[in-house]
Structures are given as C-alpha cells and as structure tokens.
Write an enzyme that holds these catalytic residues in place. Structure first.
Site, PDB file in Angstrom:
ATOM      1  N   CYS A 376      23.745  61.188  62.513  1.00  0.00           N
ATOM      2  CA  CYS A 376      23.677  59.880  63.181  1.00  0.00           C
ATOM      3  C   CYS A 376      23.329  60.054  64.657  1.00  0.00           C
ATOM      4  CB  CYS A 376      25.019  59.170  63.021  1.00  0.00           C
ATOM      5  SG  CYS A 376      25.213  57.788  64.146  1.00  0.00           S
ATOM      6  N   CYS A 379      25.996  59.124  67.141  1.00  0.00           N
ATOM      7  CA  CYS A 379      27.014  60.159  67.320  1.00  0.00           C
ATOM      8  C   CYS A 379      26.458  61.268  68.222  1.00  0.00           C
ATOM      9  CB  CYS A 379      27.421  60.754  65.974  1.00  0.00           C
ATOM     10  SG  CYS A 379      28.117  59.541  64.836  1.00  0.00           S
TER      11      CYS A 379
END
Ligand code: SF4
Length: 456
Positions: A376, A379
């Site tokens: 991600c 993230c």
C-alpha cells in the site's frame, strides 16, 4: 441524456438548416459570437432531448449540426509530447483555441462546478463553438446546482450532465449505506458516481478539456502537461491513445485564475465565499482555513498525497489508487513485496500477539500499532515518519508495533481492529484494552506524537 449546446447552436431552426448546408464556417469567429448572442433556445432543446445513437456517451447533436467541416476532418496523428512542449508557454486562451480548433465537436470541457468555470470563459472568448459536460453525482451541494444554472444562463449554453447508473448506486447504498466512503475510502463511491459516468461521456469524444493545475495537488498534479494522450480513459475510437486530454490552465496559479474570473466578471459558486476552494460532492468537500492547501478540503480523512477521485488517476500510480484499502486486494497480497516499517524500535506483531494485546486490560505499557499492507502506497508514504516516531518513543514506556492486516488477516482486522483503509493506526492506552483509532489524515511525526501524548 442532455446534450450540450454550443454557443452557435442557439439558432432558429431555419438558420440551423442553412448553416448545416453551406454558410456556416466554424472558424468564422465574429459570426459565431454574434449568432450565439442572438440565438434562441427552443430549437436546441429539441436536439438536447433527442435519444443518443451512441448509447449514453456524450453524442454530438446540435453542435454537430453547426460544425460539419470540423467533424469530417480526419484527426492527425500527432506527437503530443512535442505539442505539449510547444504550448508550454502559451496562454490558456491560446491552448483552448488550439484544442477547439483541432477537435471541433469531438471535444468537450469537463466542468466541476468550481473555479474551472474559467475554462468556459476561455472557450467563450475564442468565439468557437464549444461543449460543456458535468458529472451530477447526486451528492452535490445545492449551491453547486444553482451555480450550474447560473453558468448556463450566463453563457446561454446547456451543460451535458452525466448521471451515475441508478442500479449501481442502489447496490452501493443498500449494501454499505450512504456514507461508506468515510469508512473504507472514497474510491468505490467515486467509481460509481463519477468515474463510470465520466468513462461513458468520454467514449463519445476524441478529446476533453480539464481544469487541472499543477498547484492543486503537490503529490499528484505537479507534472500535469498542457496536453497529453489520456493515460486512463478511452475515446470514441476505443483503445489506448484514442483520447487526448487538454489542461489549458495547467501552469496557471490558483490566484491568477481568481484574478481572471474577477476581471471577466464570471459567475462563481457561492461556496467559495464560505471558504471552499476545491469543490466536489457535499459530504466530501469542506471549507479550508487561510494557509491550508485547497486539496485539504477534499477527502480530508484520507492521505493527502492521493486525493484523486479517479477522474485524473493517471496522475498517480495505479497501485496507489487500488492501495487505499478498497481496491482489489488480491492484486496486492503479493508476498514478493518487501516488508516495511522495519526498525529495531518497532515490534512486528503476529495474530496471537495482537489478540493478546486486545485482551490485556490494565497493561503496563501503552502501545501504538499500525495496521498495514506493505504494497500500500499510503503505508509506504508514512513509513519514514512512523519509524522516526518509534525512535523518539524508544525507552519512553510507549511500545510501537505493526501488524500486517491484508490477505487472510483482513477480515479479522476489519472486525476486531476497526480496520477501514490502510494504514489504520491504533493506540492501546494503559488501562484499557479498547484501542483508540487515529482518525486524522495527518501522518507526520508531530501529529502522531500529539495523538500519543494526548492518550497514552
Ligand atoms: Fe461519493 Fe464523495 Fe466521491 Fe462524491 S466525492 S462520488 S460522494 S466518494
């Protein structure tokens, strides 16, 4: 579906017929302007309500009638990178003029109901016929609808509204409720209410004109060229490269747009006077404070670097779009992606470990835990600040951990750990097992530290 009326289509029927056969020259600007000012709407309305022959894509009708020569001109194969370079220092008016000249009825302005009304003013100033479309998501502010009406009246045009598929909206709302975007990100709702209607609209065009500017979103729009082959959507001929995207105000600063609007006495959305800068749907748009970036007024609960609704998602990498916790997760559980948040100060929690943390009432030390997926991009974007935070908290009594919550762990994390989208940050205070979710989009060290200090 409503179809656009170019300025030149607002004519009595007999004039339209005449123009269609011999007399109208699209490049005869003085004639176009004078005709548009004197034209009546009644004939155009008939054309607007006509059934589309190309399903529900934007289909030329009234405007086509008025610019046959342009329609018949074959679109040249062109080096758009070179054209973008050539036009880089051109004014928005020049760029708009070039776009309208090249594409005639096969191009339309995408109008959001905000300061991109400047595009309509520029198109109007060229004196050429032009088309305008807008996406009515069903969630716009009342002020925006009033503004649409004011713009139609001011320019004597009809905006071609595109609506979402009612069955898709119904399925989304019945399944997830009216405000699912606050829980699992705006991408799904935007896909239904904006992206798919936009895709249908663009399938009827060869080019479109947007109000994207480089200064709008430092993370996603800093590279916007004035013209490009659309990296995401397809046009009338289908296939990649079949649509060209023009961004005439790419190099214009927001302040200069406003100076232009004021100078030209263009109608503006009354929400601007209430502190709104970037305007979208009512639940996803808010006013910003002086000094705040305009994109902070959109999807403020999500990561600042990925605030694209999908209309311009070629601006950001595909994985960033899907990575917002609501994309096709199976695409991203690839074990070959390297792990993140690697630091001696961050404890990697297993499923039993975090279950234990959930059970521990009266724990000795508070914990901060990030629920993440290494693929991600959101993230990844907060990795540096989270590692720095862990370093700062080392030895302070606050433990910092991470729990990989994609793949098989996703359902558990949704159910037990309040996982909405990645990353989700939880604080387990000292004397309670109940974790507190960090709800801000700000993931810099200072903001995270303020959260920790307030609740540890
Ligand atoms: Fe839905 Fe908000 Fe996107 Fe509008 S901006 S389509 S309400 S998620």
């Amino acid at each position: 579906m409503a179809l656009a009326v170019s300025s030149s289509s607002l004519l009595p029927a007999e004039q339209l017929v005449k123009l269609n056969t011999t007399t109208f020259q699209p490049l005869d600007r003085s004639r176009v302007v004078s005709l548009s000012l004197s034209g009546k709407r009644c004939v155009a309305v008939k054309a607007l309500n006509a059934e589309s022959k190309r399903n529900d894509a934007i289909v030329t009708s009234a405007a086509t009638t008025c610019a046959p020569d342009v329609m018949q001109k074959p679109v040249e194969v062109e080096d758009f990178d070179k054209l973008a370079k050539d036009l880089e220092n051109s004014s928005p008016l020049e760029i708009m003029d070039k776009a309208l000249e090249k594409y005639g009825n096969d191009i339309a302005i995408a109008f959001s109901g905000a300061e991109d009304v400047a595009l309509i003013e520029y198109a109007h100033l060229t004196g050429r016929p032009y088309r305008v479309f807008s996406l009515d998501t069903g969630r716009l502010n009342p002020e925006t609808y009033k503004f649409f009406d004011a713009v139609e009246k001011h320019y004597n045009i009809r905006i071609e509204y595109m609506f979402p598929d009612s069955v898709e909206v119904q399925a989304l709302v019945r399944t997830k409720g009216l405000f699912s975007f606050y829980e699992d990100g705006h991408q799904e709702c935007c896909r239904v209410r904006k992206v798919r209607p936009l895709r249908r609209a663009l399938k009827g065009l060869r080019a479109w004109i947007t109000g994207q500017r480089k200064d709008q979103s430092p993370g996603t729009r800093s590279q916007v060229p004035v013209v490009q082959v659309d990296p995401v959507f397809e046009g009338l001929d289908g296939g990649s490269g079949s649509l060209v995207k023009w961004n005439p105000v790419a190099n214009v600063a927001g302040n200069d747009i406003w100076n232009f609007l004021r100078t030209m006495d263009v109608p503006v959305n009354s929400l601007h006077a209430q502190g709104y800068v970037s305007i979208g749907c009512e639940p996803c748009t808010r006013a910003v404070l002086p000094g705040q970036h305009e994109r902070e007024g959109r999807w403020w609960w999500e990561d600042a670097k990925a605030k694209e609704c999908g209309l311009h998602k070629g601006n950001i990498k595909e994985e960033a779009v899907n990575g917002n916790g609501n994309g096709n997760g199976t695409l991203h559980t690839n074990e070959s992606v390297s792990d993140i948040f690697n630091s001696n100060d961050i404890v990697s929690l297993t499923r039993p470990g975090i279950e234990n943390l959930l059970k521990m009432e009266g724990r000795k030390d508070p914990w901060m835990v990030v629920l993440y997926a290494p693929w991600c991009q959101f993230c990844q974007a907060m990795e540096a600040s989270y590692v720095e935070l862990a370093e700062k908290l080392a030895g302070s009594g606050m433990k910092v951990g991470k729990f990989r919550a994609d793949g098989d762990e996703k359902a558990f994390a949704h159910q037990e750990l309040q996982l909405g989208s990645f990353p989700t940050i939880l604080l387990f205070p000292k004397h309670s097992s109940r974790p507190i979710k960090y709800s801000s989009e700000k993931r810099d060290v200072d903001s995270l530290m303020a959260f920790v200090n307030a609740l540890r």
